[in-house]
Design a protein around this motif. Structure first.
Motif, short mmCIF file in Angstrom:
data_model
loop_
_atom_site.label_atom_id
_atom_site.label_comp_id
_atom_site.label_asym_id
_atom_site.label_seq_id
_atom_site.Cartn_x
_atom_site.Cartn_y
_atom_site.Cartn_z
N ASN A 1 0.85 -1.19 0.00
CA ASN A 1 0.00 0.00 0.00
C ASN A 1 0.89 1.24 0.00
O ASN A 1 1.95 1.25 0.64
CB ASN A 1 -0.91 0.01 1.23
CG ASN A 1 -1.90 1.17 1.21
OD1 ASN A 1 -1.61 2.25 1.72
ND2 ASN A 1 -3.07 0.94 0.65
N TRP B 1 4.20 7.24 1.92
CA TRP B 1 4.51 5.95 2.54
C TRP B 1 4.44 4.86 1.48
O TRP B 1 3.81 5.01 0.43
CB TRP B 1 3.57 5.64 3.71
CG TRP B 1 2.17 5.25 3.34
CD1 TRP B 1 1.73 4.05 2.81
CD2 TRP B 1 0.97 6.04 3.51
NE1 TRP B 1 0.37 4.06 2.63
CE2 TRP B 1 -0.12 5.27 3.06
CE3 TRP B 1 0.73 7.31 4.02
CZ2 TRP B 1 -1.44 5.74 3.09
CZ3 TRP B 1 -0.57 7.79 4.03
CH2 TRP B 1 -1.63 7.00 3.58
N ASN C 1 4.37 0.65 2.04
CA ASN C 1 4.47 -0.41 3.05
C ASN C 1 4.02 -1.76 2.50
O ASN C 1 3.06 -1.84 1.73
CB ASN C 1 3.59 -0.07 4.26
CG ASN C 1 4.06 1.20 4.97
OD1 ASN C 1 5.25 1.50 4.99
ND2 ASN C 1 3.13 1.94 5.53
N SER D 1 -3.82 -5.81 2.68
CA SER D 1 -4.05 -4.41 2.37
C SER D 1 -5.54 -4.12 2.35
O SER D 1 -5.99 -3.14 1.78
CB SER D 1 -3.43 -4.04 1.00
OG SER D 1 -4.01 -4.83 -0.03
N TYR E 1 -1.48 3.40 8.51
CA TYR E 1 -0.47 3.99 7.62
C TYR E 1 -0.66 5.51 7.54
O TYR E 1 0.30 6.28 7.58
CB TYR E 1 -0.60 3.41 6.21
CG TYR E 1 -0.28 1.93 6.08
CD1 TYR E 1 0.51 1.27 7.02
CD2 TYR E 1 -0.77 1.19 5.01
CE1 TYR E 1 0.81 -0.07 6.88
CE2 TYR E 1 -0.47 -0.16 4.86
CZ TYR E 1 0.31 -0.78 5.80
OH TYR E 1 0.60 -2.11 5.66
N TYR E 2 -1.92 5.91 7.38
CA TYR E 2 -2.24 7.34 7.28
C TYR E 2 -1.86 8.07 8.56
O TYR E 2 -1.23 9.15 8.52
CB TYR E 2 -3.73 7.48 6.98
CG TYR E 2 -4.30 8.86 7.13
CD1 TYR E 2 -4.24 9.79 6.09
CD2 TYR E 2 -4.93 9.25 8.31
CE1 TYR E 2 -4.79 11.06 6.22
CE2 TYR E 2 -5.48 10.51 8.46
CZ TYR E 2 -5.41 11.41 7.41
OH TYR E 2 -5.96 12.66 7.56
N GLU F 1 0.33 7.23 10.86
CA GLU F 1 1.78 7.29 11.01
C GLU F 1 2.37 8.43 10.19
O GLU F 1 3.26 9.16 10.65
CB GLU F 1 2.40 5.96 10.58
CG GLU F 1 2.19 4.82 11.56
CD GLU F 1 2.70 3.50 11.04
OE1 GLU F 1 2.99 2.61 11.87
OE2 GLU F 1 2.82 3.34 9.80
N ARG G 1 1.35 -2.33 11.81
CA ARG G 1 2.10 -3.52 11.45
C ARG G 1 2.87 -4.06 12.65
O ARG G 1 3.49 -3.31 13.39
CB ARG G 1 3.06 -3.22 10.31
CG ARG G 1 2.40 -2.98 8.98
CD ARG G 1 3.43 -2.71 7.91
NE ARG G 1 4.21 -1.50 8.19
CZ ARG G 1 5.28 -1.13 7.49
NH1 ARG G 1 5.70 -1.88 6.48
NH2 ARG G 1 5.91 -0.02 7.79
#
Length: 306
Positions: free
Chosen positions: A67, A79, A81, A86, A95-96, A98, A260
């Motif tokens: 992603n 990012w 990752n 996903s 993810y967003y 972070e 993660r």
């Protein structure tokens, strides 16, 4: 039109189709000849005005899901990752979050496709960047993945620079009967290769972010190095559109996410792999070919015990 005719069973020549279109739609033909039908030019006001997010599923059959997010103005990767899935909205939301924490704010707009995996990002973005009374643009835009052009284009670069090698490597395992797509084989590939793939993703993003993007025919698109365009927008006559956030609101969003884990596969399989590696005095691989050898060793050892 020629293809549509063929699909409906009409055996015609392309030249006949061209002549008929000229008779039936002369205005449309003349407009196309004059190149008046043009694609809309992409436009982003500055860094952090819009982020494009998407998932890349070419390695998904082997248990590796990627992603990423890219800044629309600078084309800097925000990012990139790799993980076991996903499709979990809470993970994509992580993810967003972070990225928001690392940069200290949110983009003005996030653009994603209609997939359910983007649900938490959509909610977080609209919560952290509410629509202002004098603004008509939603802080989250969604549509077909083909319209998410910035990140869709970048996936082609990723395949050439990184993913094609892994696709070939894994396909060889499959074609030779050493990968059946089941839980065990996917988990072992995740255990042996996830870290190496993430390292390559990081290197690929770094190369991209520091390379020079040449001039474009689109006057609204700047040229230069993504890192520079992202960090020093004043050189390009614009500003950073990062939206500051309240710490309390950010923590509310962060508490709803998952992130993660250090274990790249199923926890029980992870422990089992480490036991077999300790018994055989093996260590984690440092290159793809060592990873394949480790995969084959663990696969044989675990199957022998079942």
């Amino acid at each position: 039109m020629y293809a549509k005719c063929r699909e409906h069973g009409l055996r015609v020549r392309k030249e006949d189709v061209r002549l008929l279109l000229k008779e039936l739609d002369p205005r449309g033909v003349s407009r196309r000849l004059a190149r008046r039908l043009r694609r809309r030019n992409y436009f982003s006001k500055g860094p952090n005005f819009i982020w494009h997010i998407d998932s890349y599923d070419k390695l998904k059959p082997y248990g590796i899901c990627i992603n990423g997010s890219i800044d629309g103005f600078s084309r800097k990767m925000i990012w990139l990752n790799a993980y076991t899935t996903s499709r979990d909205p809470k993970l994509i939301g992580g993810y967003y979050i972070e990225a928001v924490q690392r940069l200290g704010g949110c983009p003005r707009v996030v653009c994603g496709d209609l997939g359910t995996e983007n649900g938490y990002v959509r909610g977080f973005q609209r919560f952290l960047v509410p629509i202002q009374p004098d603004c008509t643009i939603d802080s989250y835009l969604e549509g077909a993945s083909t319209a998410n052009q910035r990140i869709e284009y970048w996936w082609g670069f990723l395949r050439r620079e990184c993913v094609e090698f892994w696709l070939t490597l894994f396909a060889d395992l499959r074609d030779n009967g050493f990968f059946d797509g089941g839980f065990l084989d996917k988990g072992l590939l995740q255990f042996c290769c996830m870290g190496l793939i993430q390292d390559e993703l990081d290197d690929t993003a770094q190369v991209w972010n520091t390379h020079t993007i040449g001039p474009s025919k689109n006057p609204n698109v700047p040229s230069g190095r993504p890192n520079v365009m992202f960090a020093v927008p004043e050189l390009y006559g614009t500003r950073d559109f990062l939206s500051p956030i309240e710490d309390g609101e950010f923590q509310l969003c962060k508490n709803e996410c998952i992130f993660r884990q250090t274990k790249p596969c199923d926890p029980d399989l992870y422990e089992l792999c480490n036991i077999f590696m300790a018994e055989s005095n093996l260590t984690l691989a440092t290159d793809p070919y060592q990873a394949v050898n480790l995969y084959m060793h663990l696969r044989e050892a675990i199957r022998a015990c079942v």
